[in-house]
Design an enzyme around this catalytic site. Structure first.
Site, PDB file in Angstrom:
ATOM      1  CE  LYS A   1      -2.060  -0.758   3.987  1.00 35.20           C
ATOM      2  NZ  LYS A   1      -1.075  -2.335   4.217  1.00 35.20           N
TER       3      LYS A   1
ATOM      4  NE  ARG B   1      -4.192  -1.311  10.460  1.00 38.24           N
ATOM      5  CZ  ARG B   1      -3.166  -0.869   9.198  1.00 38.24           C
ATOM      6  NH1 ARG B   1      -3.009   0.350   8.825  1.00 38.24           N
ATOM      7  NH2 ARG B   1      -1.716  -1.668   9.581  1.00 38.24           N
TER       8      ARG B   1
ATOM      9  NE  ARG C   1       7.838  -3.221   6.642  1.00 34.08           N
ATOM     10  CZ  ARG C   1       6.389  -2.812   6.083  1.00 34.08           C
ATOM     11  NH1 ARG C   1       5.896  -2.380   5.595  1.00 34.08           N
ATOM     12  NH2 ARG C   1       5.719  -3.010   7.539  1.00 34.08           N
TER      13      ARG C   1
ATOM     14  NE  ARG D   1       6.777  -0.572  10.597  1.00 31.82           N
ATOM     15  CZ  ARG D   1       5.758  -0.805   9.333  1.00 31.82           C
ATOM     16  NH1 ARG D   1       5.928  -0.465   8.513  1.00 31.82           N
ATOM     17  NH2 ARG D   1       4.872  -1.133  10.229  1.00 31.82           N
TER      18      ARG D   1
ATOM     19  NE  ARG E   1       1.916  -5.215  11.262  1.00 33.36           N
ATOM     20  CZ  ARG E   1       2.971  -5.519  10.584  1.00 33.36           C
ATOM     21  NH1 ARG E   1       4.467  -5.865  11.376  1.00 33.36           N
ATOM     22  NH2 ARG E   1       3.454  -4.616   9.811  1.00 33.36           N
TER      23      ARG E   1
HETATM   24  P1  ADP Z   1       1.413  -2.368   7.727  1.00 33.10           P
HETATM   25  O1  ADP Z   1      -0.230  -1.984   6.778  1.00 33.10           O
HETATM   26  O2  ADP Z   1       2.930  -2.728   7.427  1.00 33.10           O
HETATM   27  O3  ADP Z   1       0.834  -3.265   9.023  1.00 33.10           O
HETATM   28  P2  ADP Z   1       1.262   0.450   8.968  1.00 33.10           P
HETATM   29  O4  ADP Z   1       2.480   1.075   9.227  1.00 33.10           O
HETATM   30  O5  ADP Z   1       0.031   0.834   8.339  1.00 33.10           O
HETATM   31  O6  ADP Z   1       1.439  -1.086   8.462  1.00 33.10           O
HETATM   32  O7  ADP Z   1       0.656   0.319  10.585  1.00 33.10           O
HETATM   33  C1  ADP Z   1       1.827  -0.464  11.208  1.00 33.10           C
HETATM   34  C2  ADP Z   1       0.695  -0.474  12.974  1.00 33.10           C
HETATM   35  O8  ADP Z   1       0.423   1.436  13.439  1.00 33.10           O
HETATM   36  C3  ADP Z   1      -0.721  -1.263  13.398  1.00 33.10           C
HETATM   37  O9  ADP Z   1       0.037  -2.433  13.180  1.00 33.10           O
HETATM   38  C4  ADP Z   1      -1.120  -0.540  13.918  1.00 33.10           C
HETATM   39  O10 ADP Z   1      -0.828  -0.788  15.701  1.00 33.10           O
HETATM   40  C5  ADP Z   1      -0.747   1.031  14.225  1.00 33.10           C
HETATM   41  N1  ADP Z   1      -2.009   1.298  12.722  1.00 33.10           N
HETATM   42  C6  ADP Z   1      -1.732   2.182  11.402  1.00 33.10           C
HETATM   43  N2  ADP Z   1      -3.051   2.452  11.160  1.00 33.10           N
HETATM   44  C7  ADP Z   1      -3.691   2.502  12.288  1.00 33.10           C
HETATM   45  C8  ADP Z   1      -5.137   3.123  12.560  1.00 33.10           C
HETATM   46  N3  ADP Z   1      -5.887   3.064  11.439  1.00 33.10           N
HETATM   47  N4  ADP Z   1      -6.004   2.274  13.383  1.00 33.10           N
HETATM   48  C9  ADP Z   1      -5.471   1.590  14.579  1.00 33.10           C
HETATM   49  N5  ADP Z   1      -3.610   0.842  14.598  1.00 33.10           N
HETATM   50  C10 ADP Z   1      -2.889   1.798  13.132  1.00 33.10           C
END
Ligand code: ADP
Length: 185
Positions: free
Chosen positions: A15, A90, A127, A133, A144
């Site tokens: 994404k 999400r 990654r 990370r 996740r």
């Molecule tokens: P990925 O999709 O690879 O898990 P992201 O950077 O989108 O990576 O998200 C990393 C973390 O950030 C998630 O596991 C969650 O803990 C938090 N996070 C990101 N966006 C949201 C959201 N919209 N609502 C709740 N938690 C979020």
């Protein structure tokens, strides 16, 4: 109001990569909730302190925190001509909060990137080596993915008619071509 696009897909689904290419092509901001949260942690804000414990284990950060953060971002001038959302909403509650806040300026097109689970785990582990990370370790990655299936996948049905499915396997450029042609059709 220009284009209002949401990228939806599993962790490691590409994404962020596709959203960054599209932001250059369309000249509208890329709004990544994950990046915003990581910035909040790095700059040790109150939000960052609250979010870090959830992110470290791969849980969602509580809706009220994330909704307030993204709503504030969407109010800035650069989002007046459209936006590309990545990682938010999400879950269905976040989607409803967004719809209430934006009214007729809500999401117009949802791009769903399809990548099978083994591929996403492989990408995320790679990654982990490159970016370091802390949430890219195997146990957290599996969690996740589970959170994605339970909480986020229902958004595909929620956004219904405005969903465009894109095969997320292949070269970055090849996938980007598919994204662009979906947006053009
Ligand atoms: P990925 O999709 O690879 O898990 P992201 O950077 O989108 O990576 O998200 C990393 C973390 O950030 C998630 O596991 C969650 O803990 C938090 N996070 C990101 N966006 C949201 C959201 N919209 N609502 C709740 N938690 C979020």
């Amino acid at each position: 109001m220009g284009r209002r696009i949401l990228f939806l897909g599993p962790p490691g689904g590409g994404k962020g990569t596709q959203a960054k290419l599209l932001t250059k092509a369309l000249g509208i901001p890329h709004i990544s909730s994950g990046e915003m949260l990581r910035e909040a942690i790095a700059s040790e804000t109150e939000l960052g302190r609250k979010a870090s414990e959830f992110m470290a284990v791969g849980d969602l950060v509580p809706d009220d925190l994330v909704v307030a953060m993204v709503k504030e971002r969407l109010c800035r001038d650069d989002a007046l001509c459209g936006y590309i959302l990545d990682g938010f909403p999400r879950n269905v509650d976040q989607a409803e909060a967004l719809a209430n806040a934006m009214g007729s300026d809500g999401i117009e097109t949802t791009i769903v990137l399809h990548v099978d689970e083994d591929q996403t785990v492989e990408r995320l582990l790679r990654r982990a080596d490159l970016e370091g990370r802390t949430d890219d370790n195997e146990a957290t990655i599996r969690h996740r993915l589970e959170v994605f299936r339970q909480e986020t996948e229902p958004l595909i049905a929620y956004y219904g008619d405005n969903v465009r499915r894109v095969d997320g396997v292949g070269s970055i450029e090849g996938i980007f071509c598919r994204v662009v042609s979906e947006l053009a059709s």
